[in-house]
Write a protein that holds these residues in place. Structure first.
Motif, mmCIF file in Angstrom:
data_model
loop_
_atom_site.group_PDB
_atom_site.id
_atom_site.type_symbol
_atom_site.label_atom_id
_atom_site.label_comp_id
_atom_site.label_asym_id
_atom_site.label_seq_id
_atom_site.Cartn_x
_atom_site.Cartn_y
_atom_site.Cartn_z
ATOM 1 N N GLY A 1 -2.574 4.451 0.423
ATOM 2 C CA GLY A 1 -3.799 4.336 1.226
ATOM 3 C C GLY A 1 -5.081 4.222 0.460
ATOM 4 N N HIS A 2 -4.994 4.015 -0.862
ATOM 5 C CA HIS A 2 -6.250 4.090 -1.618
ATOM 6 C C HIS A 2 -6.955 2.751 -1.773
ATOM 7 C CE1 HIS A 2 -4.311 2.345 -5.092
ATOM 8 N NE2 HIS A 2 -5.464 2.346 -5.710
ATOM 9 N N ARG A 3 -6.281 1.615 -1.534
ATOM 10 C CA ARG A 3 -6.925 0.341 -1.859
ATOM 11 C C ARG A 3 -6.343 -0.774 -0.994
ATOM 12 N NH1 ARG A 3 -7.100 -0.894 -8.149
ATOM 13 N NH2 ARG A 3 -5.170 -2.027 -7.858
ATOM 14 N N ALA A 4 -5.792 -1.792 -1.624
ATOM 15 C CA ALA A 4 -5.297 -2.971 -0.915
ATOM 16 C C ALA A 4 -3.811 -2.806 -0.585
ATOM 17 C CB ALA A 4 -5.535 -4.209 -1.778
ATOM 18 N N GLY A 5 -3.236 -3.826 0.071
ATOM 19 C CA GLY A 5 -1.795 -3.854 0.291
ATOM 20 C C GLY A 5 -1.386 -3.607 1.723
ATOM 21 N N ASP B 1 0.866 -1.188 0.000
ATOM 22 C CA ASP B 1 0.000 0.000 0.000
ATOM 23 C C ASP B 1 0.900 1.234 0.000
ATOM 24 O OD1 ASP B 1 -1.779 2.034 0.502
ATOM 25 O OD2 ASP B 1 -2.517 1.222 2.407
#
Lengths: 380, 380
Positions: B141-145, B138
Motif C-alpha cells: 500500500g505504499h506506492r504504485a501497483g 502493490d
C-alpha cells in the motif's frame, strides 16, 4: 542545440524556468533596493548559472556573493571580478582563494574567530598576498558569527587587519527571517539585522580600525527593509526564482515562482485519491520547508501544464523517482482525474534545493514554449 | 589523475567511499541470497557508478535494475545488457526505450494499468518491436501497483501480452519495510511481499497467461527474507553502502555504512555547544529519514576522521553550506572541542540521497588513504 518547442517534447522530470517571471523578480528586487544608497551583491548560490548571474548582477564583472569556492572559480572564469565567499574560511582553503585572487578576481573571505584571523594573516604573509576579510556577525542566533557586543569582536578585527590580512568590513545573514511570516515581522527582522551589523561596525571603528563595508542580506529582509542606514551593501539570492517558502512568508505571490518541475502522470491508486508522477524527491529534493508554515505544501504544489495551480493538490509523499499527488490533508478537495501521460508542473518548497537536483534549466519564453537550455553546475 | 594520498589534502565537503565496507556489504548480500534459487538483479539507483555496478552485478552484462532511463542509457553503454526500468512507464518514454533496445540492451519496463498496457502494445506494433513488460504489484500500500486480488490484474496482463507487448512477469517493491524495525518485523514484511507477488503470478497463470518472472526487492526484505518460494528474482540497491536509516531498522550496523561526507570545522558558537562545519544540506541532502526512528540522527552522525562515531554528536541543523554539530537532544553529552580546520566524517541518513549530491566518490582503501576517484552521474 535543437530544442523542443513544446513542453510535451521534453523528457520528464525537467526543470522549467519561466524567463518572464525571473526577469520580473529581478526588476522588483532592484526597484526596492534602489530606494537605498547601497551596493547590491546578489547571491549566486541559488542559480549557479552564468546566464542567470549576468541578469542578477550590476555588470558582468559583479559584484556577487557565492557559497562555495567552486562557484567562485566558475563565475570568476566567466568574468566576475568582485566576489564575496560568504561561508567561514578554513585555513585549508586559503591557497585556493589565493590562486583565484592571482587570476585577478577580488575574492573576499569571511571569518568569526581569532584562530581563523591569525591563520589568514599568517598565510597571507607567507604567500606575499593580502586577503580582504569581513567579520561575520550573528544578528539572530541562527548560525555563525560573533555578537556585536562580544568582547572578542575587536580583537578578531585587530588580528584580521595585520600581516597578510586586511579588514574590509562586517557582514551578517538574517537566516532567522525565514521563520517570521508577514511584512511587519520581516521588516522588524531586517531592522535587527541592520542594527546588529551597524553596531559591530561602530565597535570596530571605535577601536580605531577600518570597517568600510557593512553587508546584510536575505531575500525576506532585502525585500522588506524600511531603513538601511549605515549599511553599504545588500545580498540576496532566492528572490531570483522565489519558492513556496517565500510565498508562505508573504515575501512573494505563488505566481511569482519562476521555476517548476515538469512531470508526467505514470499511474493511480484511485481508491486512495492518489495520482503517481515521475518526479520524486530526486527531482524535488527532500526539502520540506513549508512543513513549519501554516500551509504545508508537502513536496510541492501541483499546477497544470500552463502553470496554473490546481486547488489544494500537492505532492503528499515522494520516493526517489515517484511522487504521490493528492488533495492536501483536510482540504476536502475532490480528486482530479489526470490520465497517464498528463503533464503537470510542481512548484518547489525551496528553489535552491530543487534547482540543485538538475543540470540545466529549460527556459520558457512568454508563449510557454521552450526557447533555450541553460546549464547549471553543482559540486564543490 | 593524481590523487591526494591523505584525507587532509581533499577539498571539503567530499564524498568518501570505504571500499572495504562496500565489498563486505556486497558479499554479505550475495551470501544471504545464495540460500535461495533466485536471480539477483541489483538496483543501481544508489550507486550511479559503472565501477560500483560491476562489483554488484553477476557479470558486466547484468542483470540490473534502474530508476531512470538515463541510468539505463549509461549502464547499457557500459555493457549492461539486461536491465529492468522499475518505474511505471509513460507512453512518451517508449521511443527512448525502443532506441535502447535497438542497441542490443534487453530493457524491460513495468506498468499497472490498462491504459499503459494498451499504449505499450500499440506503440510496439507501430515500431515493429516487442516490449517486455512486468506488471507492478502493490504488496504493502505504499506506492504504485495493482493488488493481487484486483479484478483488473488479469485484464492488464492480457493486454500486456498482445501486439507489441510481451508479458514476462510481475514485480513489487516492499517500500513499507523501511518503516518496520527489527528482524522479525522485516521478515514478516518480506513474507507479505513474497505472498503478494506470488498470488498475482498465480492469478495471471490461472488465466492461461505467461508469468515467468516473479520479482521482489528492497534492501531490508532481501536481507531478512526467510522464504522465497515462487520468487525468481530479488532486487536491492541501498545495501551497497547502507546508511543510518538501515542501521536504525537493524538491517546493518553503523560500522557497515560505507559512505560518509568529509567536512571541516569552520567555526563555533561555544555558548550553545555548537560546532559549525562546511557540509550543509547541499552535501548531506535534506533527507531526515531517521526523524521517524527511535534514534533521530539529525542530518547525520558525526565521526572522527578515522570514521569512529563521536558519541551522541549529530548534525542538528543544516543550511545550504553550513552544518551545525551538537550533542543529540537529551543525550547530555559534553561538548567536544573541535578546533577550526578539524576534519570530520558525517554518516548519512539515506545513502541514495546523500550520494546524489556529489559528482564523484573519493575511494578509501584499507589504510584510510585515498586510492582512487570514481565518477558518478545524476540527472535524467
Amino acid at each position: 542545440m535543437t530544442l523542443p518547442a513544446s513542453l510535451d517534447l521534453l523528457g520528464t522530470p525537467a526543470l522549467l524556468l519561466d524567463e518572464g517571471r525571473m526577469d520580473r523578480n529581478i526588476a522588483d528586487m532592484r526597484r526596492r533596493l534602489a530606494r537605498f544608497d547601497i551596493t547590491f551583491r546578489p547571491h549566486l548560490k541559488t542559480c549557479k548559472s552564468v546566464e542567470i548571474a549576468r541578469r542578477m548582477m550590476d555588470s558582468p564583472a559583479g559584484p556577487a556573493t557565492v557559497s562555495t569556492l567552486r562557484e567562485a572559480e566558475i563565475f570568476a572564469a566567466a568574468g566576475v571580478a568582485d566576489i564575496l565567499y560568504a561561508v567561514g574560511i578554513v585555513p585549508a582553503k586559503l591557497d585556493q582563494v589565493a590562486a583565484l585572487r592571482r587570476t585577478g578576481c577580488d575574492l573576499k573571505i569571511i571569518l568569526d574567530s581569532i584562530e581563523q584571523a591569525d591563520a589568514v594573516a599568517e598565510r597571507g604573509t607567507a604567500l606575499g598576498m593580502t586577503f580582504p576579510v569581513l567579520i561575520e556577525i550573528d544578528s539572530d542566533g541562527h548560525r555563525a558569527g560573533l555578537l556585536p557586543a562580544d568582547p572578542r569582536l575587536v580583537e578578531v578585527a585587530r588580528r584580521a587587519n595585520t600581516g597578510g590580512s586586511e579588514l574590509i568590513g562586517v557582514m551578517t545573514h538574517a537566516g532567522g527571517s525565514y521563520d517570521v511570516p508577514g511584512v511587519d515581522a520581516i521588516t522588524a527582522a531586517a531592522e535587527r539585522e541592520r542594527a546588529a551589523v551597524v553596531a559591530a561596525a561602530s565597535a570596530i571603528r571605535d577601536a580605531g580600525l577600518p570597517c568600510p563595508v557593512v553587508s546584510v542580506g536575505s531575500t525576506p529582509t532585502a525585500r522588506f527593509a524600511s531603513d538601511l542606514t549605515g549599511v553599504t551593501e545588500v545580498r540576496a539570492g532566492v528572490f531570483v526564482f522565489h519558492d513556496l517558502v517565500m510565498a508562505g512568508l508573504g515575501v512573494c505571490a505563488v505566481d511569482d515562482i519562476a521555476i517548476s518541475v515538469l512531470t508526467r502522470v505514470i499511474g493511480h491508486q484511485r481508491e486512495k485519491g492518489w495520482t503517481v508522477v515521475d518526479a520524486g524527491w530526486m527531482a524535488m529534493s527532500r526539502d520540506r520547508g513549508t512543513a513549519r508554515q501554516p500551509t504545508d505544501q508537502g513536496y510541492g504544489l501541483v499546477c497544470d501544464v500552463a502553470g496554473q495551480p490546481i486547488p489544494d493538490l500537492v505532492m503528499i509523499a515522494a520516493n526517489q523517482e515517484h511522487g504521490i499527488i493528492a488533495a492536501r490533508d483536510g482540504s476536502g478537495a475532490k480528486p482530479v482525474d489526470l490520465p497517464v501521460g498528463t503533464l503537470l508542473r510542481i512548484l518547489p518548497n525551496h528553489a535552491c534545493a530543487t534547482a540543485a537536483q538538475f543540470g540545466a534549466y529549460e527556459i520558457m519564453g512568454n508563449e510557454g514554449a521552450v526557447t533555450d537550455r541553460w546549464l547549471r553546475f553543482g559540486g564543490w
